[in-house]
Design a protein around this motif. Structure first.
Motif, PDB file in Angstrom:
ATOM      1  N   MET A 102       0.820  -1.057  -0.076  1.00 20.72           N
ATOM      2  CA  MET A 102       0.334  -0.295  -0.067  1.00 20.72           C
ATOM      3  C   MET A 102       1.302   1.182  -0.383  1.00 20.72           C
ATOM      4  N   GLU A 103       1.610   1.266   0.647  1.00 23.59           N
ATOM      5  CA  GLU A 103       2.742   2.336   1.277  1.00 23.59           C
ATOM      6  C   GLU A 103       3.294   2.766  -0.634  1.00 23.59           C
ATOM      7  N   ARG A 104       4.090   1.224  -0.894  1.00 23.59           N
ATOM      8  CA  ARG A 104       4.820   1.600  -2.439  1.00 23.59           C
ATOM      9  C   ARG A 104       3.474   2.161  -3.449  1.00 23.59           C
ATOM     10  N   THR A 105       2.142   1.729  -3.379  1.00 19.79           N
ATOM     11  CA  THR A 105       1.822   1.805  -4.400  1.00 19.79           C
ATOM     12  C   THR A 105       1.015   4.211  -4.283  1.00 19.79           C
ATOM     13  N   PHE A 106       1.421   4.004  -3.534  1.00 20.00           N
ATOM     14  CA  PHE A 106       1.245   5.770  -2.486  1.00 20.00           C
ATOM     15  C   PHE A 106       2.453   6.689  -2.915  1.00 20.00           C
ATOM     16  N   ALA A 107       3.482   5.928  -2.983  1.00 16.71           N
ATOM     17  CA  ALA A 107       5.108   6.407  -2.849  1.00 16.71           C
ATOM     18  C   ALA A 107       4.856   6.911  -4.757  1.00 16.71           C
ATOM     19  N   ARG A 108       4.628   5.531  -5.149  1.00 19.99           N
ATOM     20  CA  ARG A 108       4.915   5.866  -6.734  1.00 19.99           C
ATOM     21  C   ARG A 108       4.032   6.682  -7.344  1.00 19.99           C
ATOM     22  N   HIS A 109       2.943   6.999  -6.786  1.00 20.32           N
ATOM     23  CA  HIS A 109       1.818   8.025  -6.951  1.00 20.32           C
ATOM     24  C   HIS A 109       2.694   9.214  -6.693  1.00 20.32           C
ATOM     25  N   LEU A 110       3.234   9.393  -5.443  1.00 17.99           N
ATOM     26  CA  LEU A 110       3.152  10.497  -5.257  1.00 17.99           C
ATOM     27  C   LEU A 110       4.685  11.675  -6.033  1.00 17.99           C
ATOM     28  N   LEU A 111       5.747  10.228  -6.431  1.00 18.09           N
ATOM     29  CA  LEU A 111       6.308  10.138  -7.252  1.00 18.09           C
ATOM     30  C   LEU A 111       6.142  10.834  -8.919  1.00 18.09           C
ATOM     31  N   LEU A 112       4.506  10.094  -9.170  1.00 24.23           N
ATOM     32  CA  LEU A 112       4.449  10.776 -10.668  1.00 24.23           C
ATOM     33  C   LEU A 112       3.921  12.231 -10.958  1.00 24.23           C
ATOM     34  N   LEU A 113       3.571  12.331  -9.429  1.00 21.14           N
ATOM     35  CA  LEU A 113       2.782  14.050  -9.683  1.00 21.14           C
ATOM     36  C   LEU A 113       3.543  14.580 -10.133  1.00 21.14           C
ATOM     37  N   PRO A 114       4.306  15.384  -9.994  1.00 15.92           N
ATOM     38  CA  PRO A 114       5.485  16.552 -11.016  1.00 15.92           C
ATOM     39  C   PRO A 114       5.672  15.717 -11.822  1.00 15.92           C
ATOM     40  N   VAL A 115       5.122  14.755 -12.901  1.00  9.58           N
ATOM     41  CA  VAL A 115       5.097  15.117 -13.884  1.00  9.58           C
ATOM     42  C   VAL A 115       3.810  14.718 -14.882  1.00  9.58           C
ATOM     43  N   PHE A 116       2.626  15.042 -13.797  1.00  7.40           N
ATOM     44  CA  PHE A 116       1.739  14.780 -14.025  1.00  7.40           C
ATOM     45  C   PHE A 116       1.179  16.809 -14.181  1.00  7.40           C
ATOM     46  N   LEU A 117       1.963  17.327 -12.685  1.00  9.55           N
ATOM     47  CA  LEU A 117       1.985  18.600 -13.137  1.00  9.55           C
ATOM     48  C   LEU A 117       2.486  19.735 -14.478  1.00  9.55           C
ATOM     49  N   PHE A 118       3.947  18.898 -14.844  1.00  7.78           N
ATOM     50  CA  PHE A 118       4.632  19.138 -15.469  1.00  7.78           C
ATOM     51  C   PHE A 118       3.884  19.630 -16.514  1.00  7.78           C
ATOM     52  N   LEU A 119       3.056  18.188 -17.480  1.00  8.32           N
ATOM     53  CA  LEU A 119       2.421  17.870 -18.766  1.00  8.32           C
ATOM     54  C   LEU A 119       0.747  18.414 -18.704  1.00  8.32           C
ATOM     55  N   PHE A 120       0.365  19.084 -17.203  1.00  7.40           N
ATOM     56  CA  PHE A 120      -0.540  19.981 -17.475  1.00  7.40           C
ATOM     57  C   PHE A 120      -0.519  21.153 -17.844  1.00  7.40           C
ATOM     58  N   TRP A 121       1.156  21.488 -17.212  1.00  6.66           N
ATOM     59  CA  TRP A 121       1.383  23.250 -17.095  1.00  6.66           C
ATOM     60  C   TRP A 121       2.008  23.073 -19.022  1.00  6.66           C
ATOM     61  N   ALA A 122       2.662  22.312 -19.846  1.00  6.60           N
ATOM     62  CA  ALA A 122       2.950  21.842 -21.117  1.00  6.60           C
ATOM     63  C   ALA A 122       1.539  22.189 -21.236  1.00  6.60           C
ATOM     64  N   ALA A 123       1.183  21.419 -21.765  1.00  9.55           N
ATOM     65  CA  ALA A 123      -0.194  21.649 -22.401  1.00  9.55           C
ATOM     66  C   ALA A 123      -1.467  23.045 -22.102  1.00  9.55           C
ATOM     67  N   VAL A 124      -1.148  23.576 -20.927  1.00  8.81           N
ATOM     68  CA  VAL A 124      -1.961  24.969 -20.950  1.00  8.81           C
ATOM     69  C   VAL A 124      -1.073  25.774 -22.082  1.00  8.81           C
ATOM     70  N   ALA A 125       0.600  26.086 -21.433  1.00 12.25           N
ATOM     71  CA  ALA A 125       1.473  26.529 -21.744  1.00 12.25           C
ATOM     72  C   ALA A 125       1.477  26.541 -23.549  1.00 12.25           C
ATOM     73  N   GLY A 126       0.686  25.619 -23.754  1.00 13.27           N
ATOM     74  CA  GLY A 126       1.272  24.682 -25.540  1.00 13.27           C
ATOM     75  C   GLY A 126      -0.712  25.418 -25.913  1.00 13.27           C
ATOM     76  N   VAL A 127      -1.218  25.578 -25.706  1.00 11.48           N
ATOM     77  CA  VAL A 127      -3.207  26.448 -25.816  1.00 11.48           C
ATOM     78  C   VAL A 127      -2.947  27.533 -26.059  1.00 11.48           C
ATOM     79  N   GLN A 128      -1.716  28.881 -24.692  1.00 12.83           N
ATOM     80  CA  GLN A 128      -1.708  29.544 -24.929  1.00 12.83           C
ATOM     81  C   GLN A 128      -0.799  29.990 -26.446  1.00 12.83           C
TER      82      GLN A 128
END
Length: 192
Positions: free
Chosen positions: A1-27
């Motif tokens: 349980m803790e491993r999957t939570f840690a993996r998801h926590l590590l993927l959070l910056p990746v998803f935030l960067f992709l979200f920023w790139a999508a918004v910046a690309g649209v702008q």
């Protein structure tokens, strides 16, 4: 349980960067450089930057869309007459009010923009496709120089500095006529 939570926590910056790139690309796409400012201050811009994107008429602030999917236009120092594919957007727009001309004034303003043969009495003598005026256009997507209206004394900038087809059409036509009459020379180029 803790491993999957840690993996998801590590993927959070990746998803935030992709979200920023999508918004910046649209702008970035929304503020692409394919535009032109008319002498009256209104702007023609692509609504979004994709091949064959529709051209829109923007108010003098550059953000408010007045008319979408432009087909033809005629403009002078104050007014822009628009024919649009979108129902309700066709009409005459006033650069001083950034709005459509009221019905009471429509006939007077339309008379000012209309030439004797139903063309245009603005900066050009014919109704232009909006795409022909955008910056960065190249042959054959340029308005003909013969359509420039140099005879209208009411225009503040009598020589609108825009690229146009100058002698190229005449040279190609002369070459085609010589070739058809058997005068030799190289054959005319075809537009592909």
């Amino acid at each position: 349980m803790e491993r999957t939570f840690a993996r998801h926590l590590l993927l959070l910056p990746v998803f935030l960067f992709l979200f920023w790139a999508a918004v910046a690309g649209v702008q970035w796409v929304r503020h692409a450089l394919k535009s032109v400012t008319l002498p009256n201050g209104m702007m023609l811009k692509l609504q979004y930057y994709f091949p064959r994107a529709p051209v829109a008429l923007f108010a003098t602030d550059g953000r408010t869309i007045l008319a979408r999917r432009l087909e033809f236009l005629c403009f002078n120092d104050r007014y822009v007459r628009v024919t649009s594919y979108k129902f309700g957007d066709s009409g005459i727009y006033d650069a001083q009010t950034d709005a459509k001309v009221r019905e009471e004034q429509y006939d007077t303003v339309a008379r000012e923009l209309r030439s004797g043969r139903g063309g245009c009495n603005g900066y050009y003598t014919g109704l232009l496709g909006a795409v022909l005026l955008l910056d960065g256009q190249k042959f054959p997507f340029l308005p003909p120089c013969e359509w420039r209206n140099l005879d209208n004394p009411a225009l503040k900038t009598p020589r609108l500095v825009r690229p146009a087809l100058q002698g190229r059409i005449r040279a190609e036509t002369a070459r085609r006529i010589r070739h058809e009459q058997g005068g030799g020379g190289r054959p005319p180029r075809t537009l592909a």
